[in-house]
Scaffold this active site. Structure first.
Site, PDB file in Angstrom:
ATOM      1  N   LYS A  82       2.025 -37.000 -61.426  1.00 33.20           N
ATOM      2  CA  LYS A  82       0.603 -37.628 -61.545  1.00 33.20           C
ATOM      3  C   LYS A  82      -0.128 -37.782 -60.658  1.00 33.20           C
ATOM      4  CE  LYS A  82       1.274 -38.480 -64.713  1.00 33.20           C
ATOM      5  NZ  LYS A  82       2.439 -38.775 -65.649  1.00 33.20           N
ATOM      6  N   GLU A 111      -2.320 -34.384 -61.337  1.00 28.19           N
ATOM      7  CA  GLU A 111      -3.143 -34.013 -63.188  1.00 28.19           C
ATOM      8  C   GLU A 111      -4.685 -35.492 -62.188  1.00 28.19           C
ATOM      9  OE1 GLU A 111       0.066 -34.565 -66.482  1.00 28.19           O
ATOM     10  OE2 GLU A 111       0.075 -35.950 -65.445  1.00 28.19           O
ATOM     11  N   TRP A 166     -11.165 -28.350 -77.451  1.00 28.60           N
ATOM     12  CA  TRP A 166      -9.681 -28.444 -75.750  1.00 28.60           C
ATOM     13  C   TRP A 166     -10.073 -26.467 -76.282  1.00 28.60           C
ATOM     14  CZ3 TRP A 166      -5.688 -25.431 -74.020  1.00 28.60           C
ATOM     15  CH2 TRP A 166      -5.522 -26.376 -72.553  1.00 28.60           C
ATOM     16  N   CYS A 182      -7.432 -30.554 -79.626  1.00 24.68           N
ATOM     17  CA  CYS A 182      -8.710 -30.560 -80.491  1.00 24.68           C
ATOM     18  C   CYS A 182      -8.668 -32.095 -81.286  1.00 24.68           C
ATOM     19  CB  CYS A 182      -8.753 -29.984 -81.564  1.00 24.68           C
ATOM     20  SG  CYS A 182      -8.711 -28.248 -79.984  1.00 24.68           S
ATOM     21  N   LYS A 199      -4.158 -34.464 -73.620  1.00 26.03           N
ATOM     22  CA  LYS A 199      -2.932 -35.195 -74.486  1.00 26.03           C
ATOM     23  C   LYS A 199      -1.812 -34.639 -74.742  1.00 26.03           C
ATOM     24  CE  LYS A 199      -1.045 -38.754 -74.210  1.00 26.03           C
ATOM     25  NZ  LYS A 199       0.063 -38.826 -72.821  1.00 26.03           N
ATOM     26  N   ASN A 214      -8.218 -27.240 -85.716  1.00 24.54           N
ATOM     27  CA  ASN A 214      -6.871 -27.005 -84.842  1.00 24.54           C
ATOM     28  C   ASN A 214      -5.972 -25.953 -84.706  1.00 24.54           C
ATOM     29  OD1 ASN A 214      -8.486 -29.484 -84.186  1.00 24.54           O
ATOM     30  ND2 ASN A 214      -7.000 -30.521 -83.954  1.00 24.54           N
ATOM     31  N   GLY A 215      -5.430 -25.365 -83.627  1.00 27.90           N
ATOM     32  CA  GLY A 215      -4.658 -24.492 -83.842  1.00 27.90           C
ATOM     33  C   GLY A 215      -5.031 -22.804 -83.212  1.00 27.90           C
ATOM     34  N   ARG A 246      -8.066 -35.542 -76.099  1.00 30.46           N
ATOM     35  CA  ARG A 246      -6.820 -35.164 -76.989  1.00 30.46           C
ATOM     36  C   ARG A 246      -7.707 -33.173 -76.588  1.00 30.46           C
ATOM     37  NH1 ARG A 246      -3.148 -34.746 -80.481  1.00 30.46           N
ATOM     38  NH2 ARG A 246      -2.308 -35.718 -80.258  1.00 30.46           N
ATOM     39  N   GLU A 303       8.208 -36.464 -60.691  1.00 28.91           N
ATOM     40  CA  GLU A 303       6.841 -36.961 -61.665  1.00 28.91           C
ATOM     41  C   GLU A 303       5.478 -37.521 -60.928  1.00 28.91           C
ATOM     42  OE1 GLU A 303       6.425 -37.300 -64.245  1.00 28.91           O
ATOM     43  OE2 GLU A 303       5.494 -38.937 -65.135  1.00 28.91           O
ATOM     44  N   HIS A 352      13.853 -27.051 -45.076  1.00 28.34           N
ATOM     45  CA  HIS A 352      14.127 -25.918 -45.942  1.00 28.34           C
ATOM     46  C   HIS A 352      12.743 -25.025 -46.411  1.00 28.34           C
ATOM     47  CE1 HIS A 352      18.400 -25.743 -45.367  1.00 28.34           C
ATOM     48  NE2 HIS A 352      18.776 -27.010 -46.708  1.00 28.34           N
TER      49      HIS A 352
HETATM   50  C1  G6P Z   1       0.466 -32.904 -72.149  1.00 28.96           C
HETATM   51  C2  G6P Z   1       0.807 -33.831 -71.619  1.00 28.96           C
HETATM   52  C3  G6P Z   1       1.292 -34.154 -70.571  1.00 28.96           C
HETATM   53  C4  G6P Z   1       3.098 -34.136 -71.447  1.00 28.96           C
HETATM   54  C5  G6P Z   1       3.289 -32.829 -71.397  1.00 28.96           C
HETATM   55  C6  G6P Z   1       4.285 -32.463 -73.068  1.00 28.96           C
HETATM   56  O1  G6P Z   1       0.439 -31.834 -71.116  1.00 28.96           O
HETATM   57  O2  G6P Z   1      -0.615 -33.459 -70.666  1.00 28.96           O
HETATM   58  O3  G6P Z   1       1.257 -35.714 -69.964  1.00 28.96           O
HETATM   59  O4  G6P Z   1       4.024 -34.611 -70.444  1.00 28.96           O
HETATM   60  O5  G6P Z   1       2.210 -31.990 -72.667  1.00 28.96           O
HETATM   61  O6  G6P Z   1       4.100 -33.385 -73.736  1.00 28.96           O
HETATM   62  P1  G6P Z   1       5.109 -33.910 -75.172  1.00 28.96           P
HETATM   63  O7  G6P Z   1       4.066 -34.261 -75.831  1.00 28.96           O
HETATM   64  O8  G6P Z   1       5.443 -32.736 -75.340  1.00 28.96           O
HETATM   65  O9  G6P Z   1       5.813 -34.833 -74.450  1.00 28.96           O
END
Ligand code: G6P
Length: 612
Positions: free
Chosen positions: A489, A492, A76, A2, A607, A102-103, A27, A485, A508
């Site tokens: 990626k 996502e 969001w 948000c 984000k 927000n929140g 966001r 990672e 395994h």
């Molecule tokens: C969300 C984002 C990720 C990020 C994670 C942790 O899921 O989409 O890209 O790694 O939050 O966020 P931070 O800001 O705490 O690194």
């Protein structure tokens, strides 16, 4: 998660706040809306389901939305589905007050019952609407918008960043925060509020980061910050050091691609000024720790979420390997709800790009409640995690807008390598290692650039993955978290199911999945376990698996085991993740782009996750 933008000044408000929420669209992006006080002093609200472009398309003619004061929001969804009714701003029964939020208001059910028993009509399923009815209730009593917001917030349990306007107070915005960021921007004869500075830095870089339980009342020529008990607060004005270009895509099609290509610079920014050649060591002044304190550390805990958690895992490998300090890594969402053991002499590090992730923040409070010293590794100056920590290190990656984190990850890893060397040099790590590390780290930006120069080749290889339904990423040692990672990626942004595995664990379980339809991405740089990973690749190949290898330049042997090879320059093992992750980021990017997906704003993600 948000985004909020508000404006009060001499210019036309609508284009400014719409442009502002567009910058925050990364966001949250399931619905959006705005509220302004128009030139006749009336409150006008417009909301729309979908992306902000939909809101823009359906806005009335500019002449009908003329005003110099307003608030806007991109959402969001948490409480209530993404619908127009649930979109912000919300208004109250008499329709004169509008709120963006927000929140999460945790006690909203009880408050809703109470308000309904007092004949308030609640139209949406959201927790936010409760707030605006509460404010209406107290405004009726006090005739003062600030006092009404103060009274309302005193009844609320949970987190909020809010901005409020009212046509009964047509020259005022009231904004407040608790546990969710709210920033007040000071321009020339104009003021802004936002949940994220990137929305306003094209207008001003002078900001005040509100603290929890603070509330700002803004009028065209004046502002005042108070507490919920109406005590006046003298707040510090900070200067945002981001460049405007960091929030523009420039020549790139997507922010994610731009941010991948920024890594030679962002990694350098992470170590710049922190290498001390004379001592063959590094300096991390923000930790506020003396040499004696650093030496007295017996173990570390690192807590994070998502990509930051993967960086933490790499940190564990490196710190244990070269500093010989045991490290525990934990998901923040788990840490916060169990009874973690924090032994003496165990600082707890919290890694967070945004510095606002709700689970990471809650875990930080938990660690502090247990008497631990908390240290933040964040990208966002003035963020809550940065402020609540006892010390920390900024990664200085610049604004990261793509939802899938890339440059923040390599900067976090860079900081963790610095921490490892610092702790190592305080113990038994030889100065020759420190010196070699410094020399090699300085070459990393140029080595990253070398991989980026192979982008066209990586694009061709990405084409072989486009139609896949699954993918397996394998790595060993410090490259195992890199495999995690890489898989994250891909899933996502391309929505292809992908898993990261320690290469030897494959036999395994996951080996059962291997056939000609299962691409395997293997991180196989030239290091002490190279032969082992080659054996793992033979197991894949024997089952017709298709292998894309990430290997060290000059490695000819890997070719016979792989359908495709992407070469990375040679470097010391400690620094390998900074190189091996780059092709994985590019592969994921190209696959998603080739599939025609919204790379920067993938479905269902946000984000910065400021709710549980
Ligand atoms: C969300 C984002 C990720 C990020 C994670 C942790 O899921 O989409 O890209 O790694 O939050 O966020 P931070 O800001 O705490 O690194």
């Amino acid at each position: 998660m948000c985004g909020i933008v508000g404006y009060i000044g001499h210019r036309k408000v609508t284009p400014i706040i719409v442009e502002g929420i567009k910058r925050l669209e990364y966001r949250g992006y399931d619905s959006s809306g705005l509220a302004i006080i128009d030139k006749n002093g009336e409150l006008k609200i417009h909301k729309k389901l979908g992306k902000i472009i939909e809101l823009e398309r359906t806005l009335p003619a500019p002449s009908e939305l003329e005003g110099t004061l307003g608030i806007a929001h991109t959402r969001w969804a948490t409480h209530g589905k993404p619908t127009e009714v649930n979109a912000h701003p919300h208004t109250c029964c008499h329709g004169k007050i509008a709120v963006v939020h927000n929140g999460i208001i945790e006690n909203y059910r009880n408050l809703r019952k109470k308000l309904e028993s007092e004949n308030h009509t609640i139209k949406s399923e959201t927790d936010t609407e409760i707030l605006v009815h509460l404010i209406e209730h107290f405004e009726h009593e006090t005739k003062d918008l600030t006092a009404a917001v103060q009274q309302a917030l005193k009844l609320v349990e949970g987190t909020y960043g809010i901005a409020v306007i009212s046509s009964d107070h047509p020259r005022k915005i009231v904004a407040a925060r608790k546990g969710s960021p709210l920033i007040f921007g000071i321009g020339r004869d104009e003021f802004f509020v936002t949940s994220d500075v990137s929305a306003i830095i094209i207008h001003t870089k002078r900001v005040i980061y509100l603290k929890d339980d603070e509330i700002v009342t803004i009028e065209p020529d004046h502002f005042e910050i108070t507490t919920l008990d109406n005590k006046v607060v003298k707040a510090k004005i900070s200067e945002v050091d981001w460049d405007v270009s960091s929030i523009e895509k420039g020549e790139f099609k997507h922010f994610m691609l731009k941010e991948i290509f920024e890594q030679p610079v962002s990694v350098e920014n992470a170590f710049r000024g922190r290498l001390v050649s004379e001592l063959s060591s590094v300096r991390l002044g923000g930790l506020n720790m003396t040499g004696e304190e650093l030496r007295s550390i017996e173990r570390l805990q690192i807590v994070a979420c998502g990509t930051s958690w993967h960086a933490a895992l790499i940190g564990k490998y490196i710190i244990e390997n070269i500093a010989r300090v045991p490290v525990e890594v934990e998901y923040a969402s788990e840490y916060r709800y169990r009874n973690p053991i924090v032994p003496p002499h165990t600082p707890v590090f919290f890694i967070s790009q945004s510095g606002e992730t709700a689970d990471t923040l809650a875990a930080l409070y938990k660690a502090k409640a247990k008497g631990a010293l908390a240290y933040g590794i964040t990208n966002t100056i003035g963020s809550t995690i940065a402020r609540e920590s006892d010390g920390g290190v900024y990664i200085h990656a610049g604004a990261e807008i793509g939802v899938a984190s890339t440059k923040a990850f390599t900067s976090q890893v860079t900081i963790l390598t610095l921490l490892a060397v610092l702790l190592g040099r305080m113990r038994n790590l030889a100065p020759t290692f420190g010196a070699a590390f410094i020399k090699e780290l300085q070459k990393i930006p140029q080595k990253i650039q070398q991989i980026l120069d192979d982008n066209d080749k990586i694009l061709e290889i990405a084409k072989t993955l486009v139609a896949s339904k699954n993918a397996l990423y394998l790595g060993r040692g410090v490259n195992f978290p890199v495999a995690l990672e890489g898989a994250l990626k891909l899933k996502e942004i391309s929505y292809i199911h992908a898993e990261g595995y320690p290469a030897a664990e494959m036999k395994h379980g996951p080996i059962a999945l291997i056939d000609e339809n299962m691409p395997v991405v293997a991180i196989a740089p030239d290091d002490v376990i190279y032969d082992k990973i080659i054996s793992n690749l033979q197991e894949v190949k024997a089952r017709n698996g298709r292998i894309i290898s990430i290997a060290t330049e000059g490695d000819k042997r890997i070719i016979e085991h792989s359908e495709n090879v992407i070469y990375i320059p040679k470097t010391m093992q400690t620094l390998q993740p900074l190189l091996s992750v780059i092709p994985l980021q590019l592969l994921a990017y190209h696959v998603a782009n080739l599939r025609g997906l919204d790379v920067d704003q993938p479905r269902n993600l946000a984000k910065s996750v400021t709710v549980e």
